[in-house]
Design a protein around this motif. Structure first.
Motif, PDB file in Angstrom:
ATOM      1  N   ASN A  74      51.725  19.470  22.106  1.00 58.49           N
ATOM      2  CA  ASN A  74      52.969  20.228  22.207  1.00 58.49           C
ATOM      3  C   ASN A  74      53.086  20.857  23.583  1.00 58.49           C
ATOM      4  N   PHE A  75      54.299  20.805  24.133  1.00 63.12           N
ATOM      5  CA  PHE A  75      54.608  21.367  25.448  1.00 63.12           C
ATOM      6  C   PHE A  75      54.855  22.860  25.276  1.00 63.12           C
ATOM      7  N   GLN A  76      53.855  23.699  25.643  1.00 61.38           N
ATOM      8  CA  GLN A  76      53.944  25.126  25.370  1.00 61.38           C
ATOM      9  C   GLN A  76      53.450  25.967  26.542  1.00 61.38           C
ATOM     10  N   SER A  77      53.849  27.231  26.523  1.00 60.25           N
ATOM     11  CA  SER A  77      53.421  28.151  27.585  1.00 60.25           C
ATOM     12  C   SER A  77      53.521  29.581  27.092  1.00 60.25           C
ATOM     13  N   ALA A  78      53.023  30.491  27.929  1.00 60.26           N
ATOM     14  CA  ALA A  78      53.178  31.927  27.685  1.00 60.26           C
ATOM     15  C   ALA A  78      53.598  32.582  28.993  1.00 60.26           C
ATOM     16  N   TYR A  79      54.447  33.598  28.889  1.00 61.85           N
ATOM     17  CA  TYR A  79      54.927  34.336  30.055  1.00 61.85           C
ATOM     18  C   TYR A  79      54.151  35.645  30.161  1.00 61.85           C
ATOM     19  N   ARG A  80      53.577  35.889  31.346  1.00 62.64           N
ATOM     20  CA  ARG A  80      52.810  37.114  31.557  1.00 62.64           C
ATOM     21  C   ARG A  80      53.115  37.672  32.946  1.00 62.64           C
ATOM     22  N   SER A  81      53.021  38.985  33.076  1.00 64.40           N
ATOM     23  CA  SER A  81      53.183  39.601  34.390  1.00 64.40           C
ATOM     24  C   SER A  81      51.910  39.423  35.204  1.00 64.40           C
ATOM     25  N   PHE A  82      52.033  39.550  36.526  1.00 66.97           N
ATOM     26  CA  PHE A  82      50.857  39.409  37.382  1.00 66.97           C
ATOM     27  C   PHE A  82      50.985  40.299  38.606  1.00 66.97           C
ATOM     28  N   SER A  83      49.867  40.451  39.296  1.00 65.23           N
ATOM     29  CA  SER A  83      49.847  41.175  40.564  1.00 65.23           C
ATOM     30  C   SER A  83      48.963  40.427  41.535  1.00 65.23           C
ATOM     31  N   LEU A  84      49.168  40.683  42.812  1.00 65.14           N
ATOM     32  CA  LEU A  84      48.384  40.054  43.879  1.00 65.14           C
ATOM     33  C   LEU A  84      47.474  41.081  44.531  1.00 65.14           C
ATOM     34  N   SER A  85      46.298  40.622  44.967  1.00 61.11           N
ATOM     35  CA  SER A  85      45.391  41.498  45.708  1.00 61.11           C
ATOM     36  C   SER A  85      45.981  41.809  47.081  1.00 61.11           C
TER      37      SER A  85
END
Length: 221
Positions: free
Chosen positions: A148-159
């Protein structure tokens, strides 16, 4: 004092490599803020949008040990050979995406979103029964394997040096599906190295492995 602060906020990281003819080649990541006096490189939304926003296609994907995911009797660490789905549309279907937007009428703060699409295995073990990723199944030739073509959306930050991406656990973090990356490293030539711990159904049953996938930006939209 002002001069030292200015120097401290301008960083240039060079990655040196050798081309096949032994001629050194250089790829450069330049975290250059628009206003060095007040803005850190990892907070300059405009510059980050230009440098990172977009979709990244699969270049390579390897496992920590050989696995036989395509159930043909031959094990390999190369997931591009074991999972044809990862190569669909030239590696662009199961892509990773970084979305970077500044403040808007609906959000007073900038938005940083990390999306990793993945071919999740769904194993039909009987009528109305589907493997949820948790049970360490043994191999059974009667099981039907689907992706199944699936994903999750999450926030991120950069160093601060723009070499590491931290993906936050702010989405449903199923222990076995839609897993959050263990690490994300920014590499030269607009590439990301993403490491995930996943369970795979193989000819030897379910194996838990570390998967390292390299992605390269192919669109900035």
């Amino acid at each position: 004092m002002k001069k030292s602060i200015l120097i401290g906020f301008v960083a240039v990281a060079q990655f040196m490599s050798c081309s096949p003819d032994n001629t050194p080649s250089v790829s450069v990541i330049k975290p250059v803020p628009a206003n060095p006096a007040t803005t850190l490189p990892n907070e300059n939304v405009s510059a980050l949008f230009q440098q990172f926003h977009g979709k990244y296609k699969v270049i390579s994907s390897v496992t920590s040990e050989p696995v036989d995911v395509d159930l043909n009797g031959i094990s390999s660490v190369n997931l591009l050979q074991e999972m044809d789905e990862l190569s669909l549309q030239g590696g662009t279907q199961y892509h990773t995406e970084l979305k970077i937007y500044g403040p808007s009428p609906s959000s007073a703060k900038p938005s940083f979103t990390f999306i990793q699409w993945w071919p999740e295995q769904f194993i039909r073990t009987g009528v109305g029964k589907v493997w949820d990723g948790g049970e360490l199944l043994s191999y059974n030739p009667d099981y039907v394997v689907k992706y199944n073509f699936q994903s999750a959306y999450r926030s991120f930050s950069l160093s601060n040096d723009l070499r590491k991406i931290t993906v936050n656990p702010d989405a449903p973090n199923d222990a076995y599906r839609w897993v959050r990356p263990e690490s994300v490293t920014v590499e030269a030539n607009e590439r990301l190295r993403v490491t995930n711990k996943r369970r795979l159904y193989t000819r030897l049953g379910v194996k838990e492995v570390i998967i390292t996938t390299v992605y390269q930006r192919f669109t900035t939209s």
